[in-house]
Scaffold this motif. Structure first.
Motif: not given
Length: 465
Positions: A190, A278, A282, A382, A422, A424, A430-431, A453, A459, A461
């Motif tokens: 992530g 997934s 992502a 993942s 990363p 979510r 995460p992916y 972002e 994601h 962290t």
């Protein structure tokens, strides 16, 4: 001071030290205490350079007390993958064999640049043996565990570099990427990572794996930190014959431009058939954040991956031939067997792979004449469980280890710059999404990463796990 009271980003740490609200020595002691308390569970470090770190921190504090100008990473702790030379230490490259190497007589060039920027080196980080690994499992030092779930892989081969940042030990680390060794751990843990253009950052003072594919780059928890670290690392060095003398860019200053003018497409076909739902979700979330709706097929991706395998095996095995003959029992058996296979490849196959490289590069130039950014999954799934040996891919069970990098290998095969982002999705892990640009346009990768972002789909962290 308590590590819980520390800022979690490199930008915030440096600003606090510059203002005098924190001292570099306090930050360094807190980071060392956290590593001492927690790394037994994670396995990110192979060597902790505590004395050096405290000396560097005290030097930063003296400069501030004198009113001297501080570097952009003043007082920021970081670590390096254990294939970077650290003065006075043997460069292990994740191996048992290298334990008898003489200590390095100088730091790697990128460590020198981090030091000049005021960053504080905390030590060497765990990695797959000789960088030939996608899992983060090391037969000699133990695995670097994923801080998001310590039963899972951190990814490789820069697993310790990712785990140290994801665990909150450090805001920054340095790793290497030959076929995906920054992008895979970034996805599993992530994090943000950057694989610059081949030849952008000098590899002087690092232990090689595959010379015509090896890259170096940073990991971070935010795009801002990643861009700042990349700016510090740039610059030509004659010690690496692959390093290209190009003007440095201030990528961190380009982030505010956002997605303005960026022509973005999603890589389809090969890059979606092998990914789980997934992983595809992502990429689609990242595409939505960038306003991208067009999907394109890239020709000959399967051949590009196969050619990358051939080049990796041939060059990697050539480097280790003497030890394969005389110290075969000291290798991780998985690494040894792949090198042995590489040593038996016909030279004509290697030559054909290098010729195809030029063809694939030409095909990708056409893609980037129409688009600035290409999005693709970093991994097809993942983070797997530690010790897992097989995976489902396209409805079939296949060996896990060689197939983790099915989406990263074709990209590094021709040295394109990639920001690993990363994302979510539903579920606990995460992916990763590869944000890919034409050569020498790391600034575009980072701008697009900043947009993702800011859109809130990345994601995040936790600051300490």
């Amino acid at each position: 001071m308590s590590s819980a009271a520390l800022p979690t980003s490199a930008l915030a740490i440096s600003a606090a030290i510059r203002s005098g609200s924190l001292s570099a020595t306090d930050v360094t002691r807190a980071a060392l205490d956290l590593v001492s308390a927690r790394d037994g569970e994670i396995g990110a470090f192979t060597t902790v350079t505590a004395e050096r770190a405290l000396n560097e921190a005290q030097a930063v504090d003296r400069l501030r007390a004198e009113g001297s100008k501080l570097g952009p990473l003043a007082g920021v702790p970081y670590g390096v993958k254990d294939l970077f030379d650290i003065k006075g230490l043997s460069t292990l490259a994740g191996s048992k064999i290298n334990r008898t190497r003489p200590p390095a007589d100088a730091d790697a060039v990128l460590i020198q640049r981090m030091t000049a920027a005021g960053a504080i080196l905390l030590g060497g980080l765990n990695m797959g043996e000789f960088a030939y690994d996608f899992t983060g499992e090391n037969a000699h030092h133990g695995p670097s565990r994923n801080p998001l779930d310590t039963k899972r892989m951190s990814g490789g081969s820069s697993g310790g570099s990712a785990a140290a940042v994801a665990a909150g030990f450090l805001p920054l680390s340095l790793g290497s990427d030959t076929n995906g060794s920054i992008r895979v751990p970034s996805a599993f843990c992530g994090l943000y990572g950057l694989k610059p253009t081949y030849g952008r950052l000098p590899r002087t003072g690092t232990f090689p794996f595959c010379d015509s594919l090896d890259h170096l780059g940073p990991f971070a928890r935010t795009v801002g930190d990643l861009a700042l670290c990349y700016d510090v690392l740039q610059g030509w060095d004659g010690g690496d014959v692959a390093c290209v003398d190009r003007p440095s860019e201030q990528a961190s200053q380009e982030l505010a431009k956002g997605a303005t003018g960026l022509r973005t497409a999603v890589a389809g076909g090969y890059f979606r058939r092998g990914a789980d739902p997934s992983a595809i979700a992502a990429v689609d979330r990242a595409a939505h954040a960038l306003g991208a709706s067009e999907e394109i097929d890239i020709p000959d991706v399967t051949r590009a991956r196969a050619a990358a395998f051939l080049i990796t095996n041939a060059e990697g095995s050539a480097l280790h031939l003497d030890n394969l003959r005389h110290r075969a029992e000291d290798f991780d058996p998985d690494t040894r067997d792949r090198f042995l296979a590489g040593a038996m490849l016909p030279a004509s196959w290697y030559i054909a792979a290098q010729r195809f490289r030029l063809q694939f590069e030409a095909a990708m130039r056409k893609v980037f004449s129409e688009f600035d950014i290409l999005l693709a999954p970093s991994t097809p799934f993942s983070a797997p469980l530690l010790g897992q040996k097989t995976m489902m891919l396209g409805g079939s069970e296949v060996p896990l280890r060689p197939n983790i990098g099915i989406f990263t290998q074709p990209i590094s095969f021709i040295g394109l710059p990639v920001a690993a982002v990363p994302v979510r999705v539903d579920g606990p892990m995460p992916y990763g999404v590869q944000v890919i640009a034409r050569p020498w346009r790391e600034d575009l990768c980072l701008r697009a990463a900043a947009v993702i972002e800011a859109a809130g789909v990345a994601h995040m962290t936790p600051s300490s796990l």
